[in-house]
Motif scaffolding. Structure first.
Motif, PDB file in Angstrom:
ATOM      1  N   ARG A 130       1.844 -17.330   4.950  1.00 29.16           N
ATOM      2  CA  ARG A 130       1.129 -16.189   4.391  1.00 29.16           C
ATOM      3  C   ARG A 130       1.920 -14.912   4.676  1.00 29.16           C
ATOM      4  NH1 ARG A 130      -3.577 -15.470   2.132  1.00 29.16           N
ATOM      5  NH2 ARG A 130      -4.628 -13.462   2.209  1.00 29.16           N
ATOM      6  N   LEU A 131       1.947 -14.003   3.696  1.00 22.83           N
ATOM      7  CA  LEU A 131       2.687 -12.763   3.869  1.00 22.83           C
ATOM      8  C   LEU A 131       2.071 -11.925   4.981  1.00 22.83           C
ATOM      9  CD1 LEU A 131       3.160 -11.761   0.123  1.00 22.83           C
ATOM     10  CD2 LEU A 131       4.935 -12.500   1.699  1.00 22.83           C
ATOM     11  N   PRO A 132       2.900 -11.334   5.846  1.00 21.27           N
ATOM     12  CA  PRO A 132       2.371 -10.480   6.922  1.00 21.27           C
ATOM     13  C   PRO A 132       1.619  -9.280   6.356  1.00 21.27           C
ATOM     14  CG  PRO A 132       4.652 -11.103   7.356  1.00 21.27           C
ATOM     15  CD  PRO A 132       4.353 -11.534   5.954  1.00 21.27           C
ATOM     16  N   ALA A 133       0.605  -8.832   7.080  1.00 24.05           N
ATOM     17  CA  ALA A 133      -0.210  -7.696   6.635  1.00 24.05           C
ATOM     18  C   ALA A 133       0.595  -6.402   6.727  1.00 24.05           C
ATOM     19  CB  ALA A 133      -1.464  -7.593   7.497  1.00 24.05           C
ATOM     20  N   ARG A 134       0.308  -5.476   5.811  1.00 24.57           N
ATOM     21  CA  ARG A 134       0.986  -4.175   5.778  1.00 24.57           C
ATOM     22  C   ARG A 134      -0.048  -3.085   5.547  1.00 24.57           C
ATOM     23  NH1 ARG A 134       5.426  -5.237   1.242  1.00 24.57           N
ATOM     24  NH2 ARG A 134       5.834  -3.017   1.586  1.00 24.57           N
ATOM     25  N   GLU A 135       0.106  -1.965   6.279  1.00 18.63           N
ATOM     26  CA  GLU A 135      -0.857  -0.871   6.154  1.00 18.63           C
ATOM     27  C   GLU A 135      -0.459   0.094   5.042  1.00 18.63           C
ATOM     28  OE1 GLU A 135       0.954  -1.315   8.901  1.00 18.63           O
ATOM     29  OE2 GLU A 135      -0.365  -2.085  10.469  1.00 18.63           O
ATOM     30  N   TRP A 136      -1.451   0.850   4.587  1.00 19.38           N
ATOM     31  CA  TRP A 136      -1.213   1.951   3.665  1.00 19.38           C
ATOM     32  C   TRP A 136      -1.021   3.231   4.471  1.00 19.38           C
ATOM     33  CZ3 TRP A 136      -0.398   1.912  -1.501  1.00 19.38           C
ATOM     34  CH2 TRP A 136      -0.616   0.695  -2.152  1.00 19.38           C
ATOM     35  N   MET A 137       0.021   3.971   4.125  1.00 23.42           N
ATOM     36  CA  MET A 137       0.387   5.200   4.836  1.00 23.42           C
ATOM     37  C   MET A 137       0.061   6.411   3.965  1.00 23.42           C
ATOM     38  SD  MET A 137       1.618   3.439   7.314  1.00 23.42           S
ATOM     39  CE  MET A 137       2.339   4.694   8.396  1.00 23.42           C
ATOM     40  N   SER A 138      -0.506   7.428   4.550  1.00 22.46           N
ATOM     41  CA  SER A 138      -0.858   8.629   3.800  1.00 22.46           C
ATOM     42  C   SER A 138       0.400   9.406   3.412  1.00 22.46           C
ATOM     43  CB  SER A 138      -1.774   9.529   4.629  1.00 22.46           C
ATOM     44  OG  SER A 138      -1.096   9.980   5.796  1.00 22.46           O
ATOM     45  N   VAL A 179       1.203  13.321   2.675  1.00 20.18           N
ATOM     46  CA  VAL A 179       0.624  14.652   2.782  1.00 20.18           C
ATOM     47  C   VAL A 179       1.750  15.678   2.859  1.00 20.18           C
ATOM     48  CG1 VAL A 179      -0.894  16.174   4.095  1.00 20.18           C
ATOM     49  CG2 VAL A 179      -1.373  13.722   4.013  1.00 20.18           C
ATOM     50  N   ASP A 180       1.659  16.707   2.013  1.00 19.30           N
ATOM     51  CA  ASP A 180       2.632  17.808   2.037  1.00 19.30           C
ATOM     52  C   ASP A 180       4.072  17.309   1.951  1.00 19.30           C
ATOM     53  OD1 ASP A 180       0.554  19.639   2.285  1.00 19.30           O
ATOM     54  OD2 ASP A 180       0.583  19.534   4.471  1.00 19.30           O
ATOM     55  N   GLY A 181       4.291  16.343   1.075  1.00 10.81           N
ATOM     56  CA  GLY A 181       5.649  15.856   0.863  1.00 10.81           C
ATOM     57  C   GLY A 181       6.191  14.968   1.950  1.00 10.81           C
ATOM     58  N   LYS A 182       5.332  14.436   2.831  1.00  5.05           N
ATOM     59  CA  LYS A 182       5.787  13.571   3.902  1.00  5.05           C
ATOM     60  C   LYS A 182       4.893  12.337   3.995  1.00  5.05           C
ATOM     61  CE  LYS A 182       7.524  17.384   6.772  1.00  5.05           C
ATOM     62  NZ  LYS A 182       7.413  18.059   8.086  1.00  5.05           N
ATOM     63  N   VAL A 183       5.515  11.200   4.312  1.00  8.83           N
ATOM     64  CA  VAL A 183       4.755   9.989   4.585  1.00  8.83           C
ATOM     65  C   VAL A 183       4.245  10.079   6.008  1.00  8.83           C
ATOM     66  CG1 VAL A 183       4.832   7.488   4.770  1.00  8.83           C
ATOM     67  CG2 VAL A 183       6.117   8.642   2.961  1.00  8.83           C
ATOM     68  N   GLY A 184       2.926   9.978   6.174  1.00  8.66           N
ATOM     69  CA  GLY A 184       2.313  10.211   7.471  1.00  8.66           C
ATOM     70  C   GLY A 184       1.759   8.964   8.115  1.00  8.66           C
ATOM     71  N   ALA A 185       0.552   9.109   8.665  1.00  9.74           N
ATOM     72  CA  ALA A 185      -0.065   8.055   9.461  1.00  9.74           C
ATOM     73  C   ALA A 185      -0.707   6.985   8.588  1.00  9.74           C
ATOM     74  CB  ALA A 185      -1.116   8.671  10.390  1.00  9.74           C
ATOM     75  N   ALA A 186      -0.975   5.850   9.231  1.00  9.32           N
ATOM     76  CA  ALA A 186      -1.653   4.759   8.541  1.00  9.32           C
ATOM     77  C   ALA A 186      -3.088   5.155   8.218  1.00  9.32           C
ATOM     78  CB  ALA A 186      -1.631   3.507   9.399  1.00  9.32           C
ATOM     79  N   LEU A 187      -3.544   4.757   7.048  1.00  9.52           N
ATOM     80  CA  LEU A 187      -4.918   5.024   6.643  1.00  9.52           C
ATOM     81  C   LEU A 187      -5.855   4.009   7.285  1.00  9.52           C
ATOM     82  CD1 LEU A 187      -4.436   5.655   2.808  1.00  9.52           C
ATOM     83  CD2 LEU A 187      -4.949   7.383   4.545  1.00  9.52           C
ATOM     84  N   PRO A 188      -7.046   4.427   7.677  1.00  4.55           N
ATOM     85  CA  PRO A 188      -8.035   3.446   8.132  1.00  4.55           C
ATOM     86  C   PRO A 188      -8.460   2.581   6.958  1.00  4.55           C
ATOM     87  CG  PRO A 188      -9.054   5.598   7.874  1.00  4.55           C
ATOM     88  CD  PRO A 188      -7.576   5.808   7.689  1.00  4.55           C
ATOM     89  N   GLU A 189      -8.953   1.413   7.264  1.00  4.06           N
ATOM     90  CA  GLU A 189      -9.352   0.502   6.195  1.00  4.06           C
ATOM     91  C   GLU A 189     -10.371   1.148   5.264  1.00  4.06           C
ATOM     92  OE1 GLU A 189     -11.171  -4.016   5.715  1.00  4.06           O
ATOM     93  OE2 GLU A 189     -10.307  -3.359   7.624  1.00  4.06           O
ATOM     94  N   SER A 190     -11.234   1.992   5.813  1.00  7.11           N
ATOM     95  CA  SER A 190     -12.250   2.660   4.998  1.00  7.11           C
ATOM     96  C   SER A 190     -11.646   3.676   4.039  1.00  7.11           C
ATOM     97  CB  SER A 190     -13.266   3.368   5.905  1.00  7.11           C
ATOM     98  OG  SER A 190     -12.613   4.340   6.718  1.00  7.11           O
ATOM     99  N   GLY A 191     -10.389   4.079   4.293  1.00 11.99           N
ATOM    100  CA  GLY A 191      -9.737   5.067   3.443  1.00 11.99           C
ATOM    101  C   GLY A 191      -8.922   4.464   2.322  1.00 11.99           C
ATOM    102  N   VAL A 192      -8.904   3.138   2.214  1.00 11.46           N
ATOM    103  CA  VAL A 192      -8.143   2.452   1.165  1.00 11.46           C
ATOM    104  C   VAL A 192      -9.101   2.066   0.051  1.00 11.46           C
ATOM    105  CG1 VAL A 192      -6.665   0.497   0.624  1.00 11.46           C
ATOM    106  CG2 VAL A 192      -6.516   1.593   2.872  1.00 11.46           C
ATOM    107  N   ARG A 193      -8.901   2.643  -1.127  1.00 17.92           N
ATOM    108  CA  ARG A 193      -9.805   2.416  -2.248  1.00 17.92           C
ATOM    109  C   ARG A 193      -9.508   1.108  -2.965  1.00 17.92           C
ATOM    110  NH1 ARG A 193      -9.288   8.595  -4.359  1.00 17.92           N
ATOM    111  NH2 ARG A 193      -7.092   8.085  -4.001  1.00 17.92           N
TER     112      ARG A 193
END
Length: 378
Positions: free
Chosen positions: A25-33, A35-49
């Protein structure tokens, strides 16, 4: 990924061979925010639409992936990978899983073969997607006895419908007069997608012009989705060829964009070139020298902010760890809000990719965008 020299082989459809090993199975990967032209922190699961949430909020998720064609996987000299892990019987399910888990609305794939017999029915069944496929003019896979590879565009059929399209055949061009010369193997597939807006009556229903509705005038968003794979190799002549191919693609997209005022453009591409490559210029041509005003979702602050790599392959001649895959988008109409994290080196493993855990020598990239048109939900 370019094919290396090797012996011929016969490609089987998934399921024809018995005793194929079970794919990891493919390893899990997070979604990163973003913001202001920069890749930031990982989004919480509740923040992924999910797909419904994106449609409601006026957002769209786009994925691109060079999936490593059947035939090239076996014949390219991945000496640190067991042959069973390179078989299509093993990798097909992983490719499908990767697309399913990305949960994108538009998917742009390269080095695709087995589209009609494997991938298209799987994506239709599991993701509700429709799609189009364009094989290369001359695929190296065919030389090894496997189906020709090419590019494809897939979309969620409950959100978009195809209203137009084009095939861009790259070729040699005369330096002085621009005269058309020999065709290249590489091509680009363009599909014009119109968002389905069930609440809005069409122009035809009101006695108007259906063409105006197709162009998005009636309120429906239009996305010009493009998938391409430029020429491989680091030879100086190949650099010039890639640059010519990008310029040809941009020239072909110009009239299409003019036919659909206000349309968004998303381009999933294996450019086979790093953003700051010496003697290259493909990235610059796409993002800085084009009237289409394209930018890269993973490099929102320009080429110096791109990730270090999108491929992490161990070839017979050494390591190839470099950023060559991109999700490009039109700045006037789209704003990236998140990207799918690229796996870290310790997650990849000491032999790189492909591997038992990763079916391709490239990572799937995905980005979520906010529409800037103010039209509201579909």
């Amino acid at each position: 990924m370019a094919a290396a020299a090797g012996g011929a082989g016969g490609g089987k459809k998934p399921g024809e061979g018995r005793g194929a090993p079970r794919a990891a199975r493919l390893p899990a990967r997070e979604w990163m925010s973003v913001v202001d032209g920069k890749v930031g922190a990982a989004l919480p699961e509740s923040g992924v639409r999910d797909a419904a949430g994106r449609a409601r909020d006026g957002a769209v998720r786009v994925a691109t992936w060079n999936v490593l064609a059947d035939g090239l996987a076996q014949e390219s000299g991945f000496v640190h990978v067991t042959p069973s892990a390179l078989s299509w019987e093993t990798r097909c399910g992983q490719v499908v899983d990767g697309v399913v888990e990305a949960d994108a609305d538009i998917v742009l794939l390269q080095e695709v073969n087995h589209f009609e017999d494997s991938l298209e029915p799987a994506f239709a069944r599991l993701c509700g997607m429709a799609g189009r496929f364009l094989p290369k003019a001359s695929s190296p896979c065919a030389k090894f006895g496997f189906p020709s590879d090419g590019s494809c565009v897939l979309w969620r059929a409950d959100r978009f419908e195809a209203v137009d399209g084009a095939e861009v055949q790259f070729c040699d061009l005369g330096e002085a007069d621009g005269a058309r010369g020999a065709d290249h193997s590489q091509r680009a597939l363009v599909v014009v997608l119109r968002e389905i807006r069930a609440a809005a009556p069409s122009s035809a229903d009101e006695g108007g012009d259906p063409a105006a509705d197709a162009a998005g005038v009636g309120g429906a968003r239009v996305v010009i989705a493009v998938s391409t794979h430029l020429k491989a190799s680091s030879k100086p002549t190949r650099n010039a060829r890639r640059l010519s191919q990008m310029r040809q693609l941009l020239a072909a997209l110009g009239p299409i964009a003019e036919s659909y005022p206000g349309a968004s453009i998303v381009l999933g591409a294996d450019l086979n070139e790093a953003p700051l490559a010496d003697g290259g210029g493909v990235y610059e041509a796409a993002t800085e020298a084009s009237a289409l005003d394209l930018a890269s979702a993973y490099g929102p602050g320009g080429p110096s902010t791109e990730p270090e790599y999108s491929t992490y392959a161990h070839w017979p001649w050494g390591w190839n760890v470099v950023m060559i895959d991109y999700v490009l988008y039109s700045r006037p109409t789209l704003k990236p809000v998140s990207v799918l994290r690229i796996p870290l080196p310790d997650e990849v493993g000491r032999h790189g990719i492909p591997s038992r855990a990763y079916p391709s020598d490239h990572f799937l990239l995905a980005a979520e965008f906010k529409f800037l048109d103010g039209k509201g939900p579909a």
